[in-house]
Design a protein around this motif. Structure first.
Motif, PDB file in Angstrom:
ATOM      1  N   UNK A   1       0.842  -1.201   0.000  1.00  0.00           N
ATOM      2  CA  UNK A   1       0.000   0.000   0.000  1.00  0.00           C
ATOM      3  C   UNK A   1       0.878   1.252   0.000  1.00  0.00           C
ATOM      4  N   UNK A   2       0.603   2.196  -0.878  1.00  0.00           N
ATOM      5  CA  UNK A   2       1.395   3.412  -0.987  1.00  0.00           C
ATOM      6  C   UNK A   2       1.162   4.322   0.214  1.00  0.00           C
ATOM      7  N   UNK A   3       2.260   4.778   0.812  1.00  0.00           N
ATOM      8  CA  UNK A   3       2.155   5.667   1.962  1.00  0.00           C
ATOM      9  C   UNK A   3       1.609   7.033   1.531  1.00  0.00           C
ATOM     10  N   UNK A   4       0.735   7.584   2.349  1.00  0.00           N
ATOM     11  CA  UNK A   4       0.183   8.910   2.064  1.00  0.00           C
ATOM     12  C   UNK A   4       1.308   9.940   2.128  1.00  0.00           C
ATOM     13  N   UNK A   5       1.387  10.805   1.152  1.00  0.00           N
ATOM     14  CA  UNK A   5       2.454  11.789   1.065  1.00  0.00           C
ATOM     15  C   UNK A   5       2.187  12.984   1.985  1.00  0.00           C
ATOM     16  N   UNK A   6       3.291  13.614   2.414  1.00  0.00           N
ATOM     17  CA  UNK A   6       3.218  14.778   3.290  1.00  0.00           C
ATOM     18  C   UNK A   6       3.965  15.948   2.660  1.00  0.00           C
ATOM     19  N   UNK A   7       3.329  17.110   2.663  1.00  0.00           N
ATOM     20  CA  UNK A   7       3.929  18.329   2.109  1.00  0.00           C
ATOM     21  C   UNK A   7       4.205  19.336   3.214  1.00  0.00           C
ATOM     22  N   UNK A   8       5.339  19.996   3.140  1.00  0.00           N
ATOM     23  CA  UNK A   8       5.684  21.110   4.020  1.00  0.00           C
ATOM     24  C   UNK A   8       5.624  22.385   3.191  1.00  0.00           C
ATOM     25  N   UNK A   9       4.790  23.330   3.623  1.00  0.00           N
ATOM     26  CA  UNK A   9       4.591  24.581   2.881  1.00  0.00           C
ATOM     27  C   UNK A   9       4.996  25.741   3.768  1.00  0.00           C
ATOM     28  N   UNK A  10       6.062  26.455   3.405  1.00  0.00           N
ATOM     29  CA  UNK A  10       6.479  27.602   4.202  1.00  0.00           C
ATOM     30  C   UNK A  10       5.610  28.815   3.866  1.00  0.00           C
ATOM     31  N   UNK A  11       5.460  29.698   4.846  1.00  0.00           N
ATOM     32  CA  UNK A  11       4.582  30.850   4.647  1.00  0.00           C
ATOM     33  C   UNK A  11       3.166  30.415   4.341  1.00  0.00           C
ATOM     34  N   UNK A  12       2.712  29.353   5.018  1.00  0.00           N
ATOM     35  CA  UNK A  12       1.427  28.741   4.689  1.00  0.00           C
ATOM     36  C   UNK A  12       0.221  29.366   5.352  1.00  0.00           C
ATOM     37  N   UNK A  25      -4.407  19.562   0.652  1.00  0.00           N
ATOM     38  CA  UNK A  25      -5.204  18.781   1.592  1.00  0.00           C
ATOM     39  C   UNK A  25      -6.466  18.239   0.920  1.00  0.00           C
ATOM     40  N   UNK A  26      -7.051  19.043   0.038  1.00  0.00           N
ATOM     41  CA  UNK A  26      -8.234  18.591  -0.700  1.00  0.00           C
ATOM     42  C   UNK A  26      -7.896  17.434  -1.631  1.00  0.00           C
ATOM     43  N   UNK A  27      -6.603  17.306  -1.988  1.00  0.00           N
ATOM     44  CA  UNK A  27      -6.145  16.224  -2.854  1.00  0.00           C
ATOM     45  C   UNK A  27      -5.590  15.048  -2.036  1.00  0.00           C
ATOM     46  N   UNK A  28      -5.939  15.002  -0.758  1.00  0.00           N
ATOM     47  CA  UNK A  28      -5.574  13.897   0.132  1.00  0.00           C
ATOM     48  C   UNK A  28      -4.080  13.840   0.439  1.00  0.00           C
ATOM     49  N   UNK A  29      -3.423  15.005   0.466  1.00  0.00           N
ATOM     50  CA  UNK A  29      -2.030  15.117   0.883  1.00  0.00           C
ATOM     51  C   UNK A  29      -2.004  15.652   2.320  1.00  0.00           C
ATOM     52  N   UNK A  30      -1.233  15.004   3.183  1.00  0.00           N
ATOM     53  CA  UNK A  30      -1.026  15.567   4.508  1.00  0.00           C
ATOM     54  C   UNK A  30      -0.214  16.851   4.363  1.00  0.00           C
ATOM     55  N   UNK A  50      -9.296  21.063   8.253  1.00  0.00           N
ATOM     56  CA  UNK A  50      -9.087  19.780   7.580  1.00  0.00           C
ATOM     57  C   UNK A  50      -8.154  18.942   8.445  1.00  0.00           C
ATOM     58  N   UNK A  51      -8.536  17.735   8.816  1.00  0.00           N
ATOM     59  CA  UNK A  51      -7.697  16.921   9.700  1.00  0.00           C
ATOM     60  C   UNK A  51      -6.350  16.544   9.099  1.00  0.00           C
ATOM     61  N   UNK A  52      -6.185  16.723   7.811  1.00  0.00           N
ATOM     62  CA  UNK A  52      -4.913  16.430   7.162  1.00  0.00           C
ATOM     63  C   UNK A  52      -3.879  17.534   7.365  1.00  0.00           C
ATOM     64  N   UNK A  53      -4.308  18.683   7.912  1.00  0.00           N
ATOM     65  CA  UNK A  53      -3.423  19.838   8.057  1.00  0.00           C
ATOM     66  C   UNK A  53      -2.959  19.971   9.509  1.00  0.00           C
ATOM     67  N   UNK A  54      -1.648  20.057   9.697  1.00  0.00           N
ATOM     68  CA  UNK A  54      -1.057  20.375  10.992  1.00  0.00           C
ATOM     69  C   UNK A  54      -0.222  21.642  10.839  1.00  0.00           C
TER      70      UNK A  54
END
Length: 232
Positions: A1-12, A25-30, A50-54
């Motif tokens: 199973x492919x691991x869900x990808x995580x993005x780091x966005x500066x100045x977010x 996040x709407x595209x199912x990216x953490x 969105x629970x995918x956003x920290x």
């Protein structure tokens, strides 16, 4: 199973960065929403709802913040598959090449270029270990020689340098399944772009998100606007 990808966005926490976080996040990216002011970052995260956003505190010019991120990556507390170097300032619009104060130029370079460079130097080696990565540098048409003029020199210098970094980093990782590209969002209605800009943040973020989600055979070391190549 492919691991869900995580993005780091500066100045977010606002503007184009905030919209990139929303679309990813709407595209199912953490999404790790990085903000130099944690209170503003937390408010932005709550607004996204969105629970995918920290959220993390990350000032790209702050040694302690960068070291904290490095430690979290080393311990695997965080994994970053996608890095969006979005944090930036533009404060020399009223100056030309002959009169911008050195301190203003240096501050702009420190945030816009050196911040992105140092963060890439921290994050990309972990991408290499994982044999996957996407790096998206939010540049500007003001960094293109095809659009160059005498105004706002510090900002232009910083984006020219970011573009050079894009090409160099792309060459460094070309055999590691890591794709590094730059993009210009165009003139967007944000605090930086102003209210007279003709593009909205959704349009400004679209190409950045597309680059974040590239397939493994996607472009590397290129400059884009509206998903089409743009002149350096």
């Amino acid at each position: 199973m492919t691991r869900q990808k995580t993005a780091l966005v500066t100045g977010g926490n606002r503007g184009i960065g905030f919209e990139i976080c929303r679309q990813l996040a709407a595209d199912n990216i953490k999404v790790i929403l990085a903000a130099r002011d944690l209170q503003k970052g937390d408010k932005a995260m709550a607004k996204l709802d969105n629970p995918l956003v920290s959220c993390i505190k990350l000032d790209v010019t702050n040694d302690a913040d960068l070291q904290s991120l490095s430690s979290k990556l080393e311990s695997r507390e965080l994994v970053v598959d996608i890095l969006v170097n979005n944090a930036g300032i533009s404060q020399g619009i009223r100056y030309s090449i002959l009169n911008e104060p050195r301190e203003l130029t240096a501050q702009t370079m420190d945030i816009n270029f050196f911040g992105a460079l140092r963060l890439s130097q921290i994050v990309v080696p972990f991408m290499q270990k994982n044999h996957f990565g996407r790096v998206v540098n939010i540049s500007s048409g003001h960094g293109s020689f095809s659009k160059m003029d005498k105004q706002n020199p510090g900002y232009r210098f910083s984006k020219v340098a970011m573009n050079a970094m894009t090409v160099m980093l792309a060459d460094e990782v070309k055999n590691d399944n890591i794709l590094v590209n730059a993009m210009t969002p165009g003139w967007v209605r944000t605090r930086l772009g102003g209210l007279n800009a003709h593009r909205n943040v959704e349009e400004g973020a679209e190409t950045a998100v597309w680059l974040c989600l590239l397939d493994d055979d996607g472009p590397n070391g290129e400059f884009f606007k509206d998903k089409a190549t743009f002149s350096w």
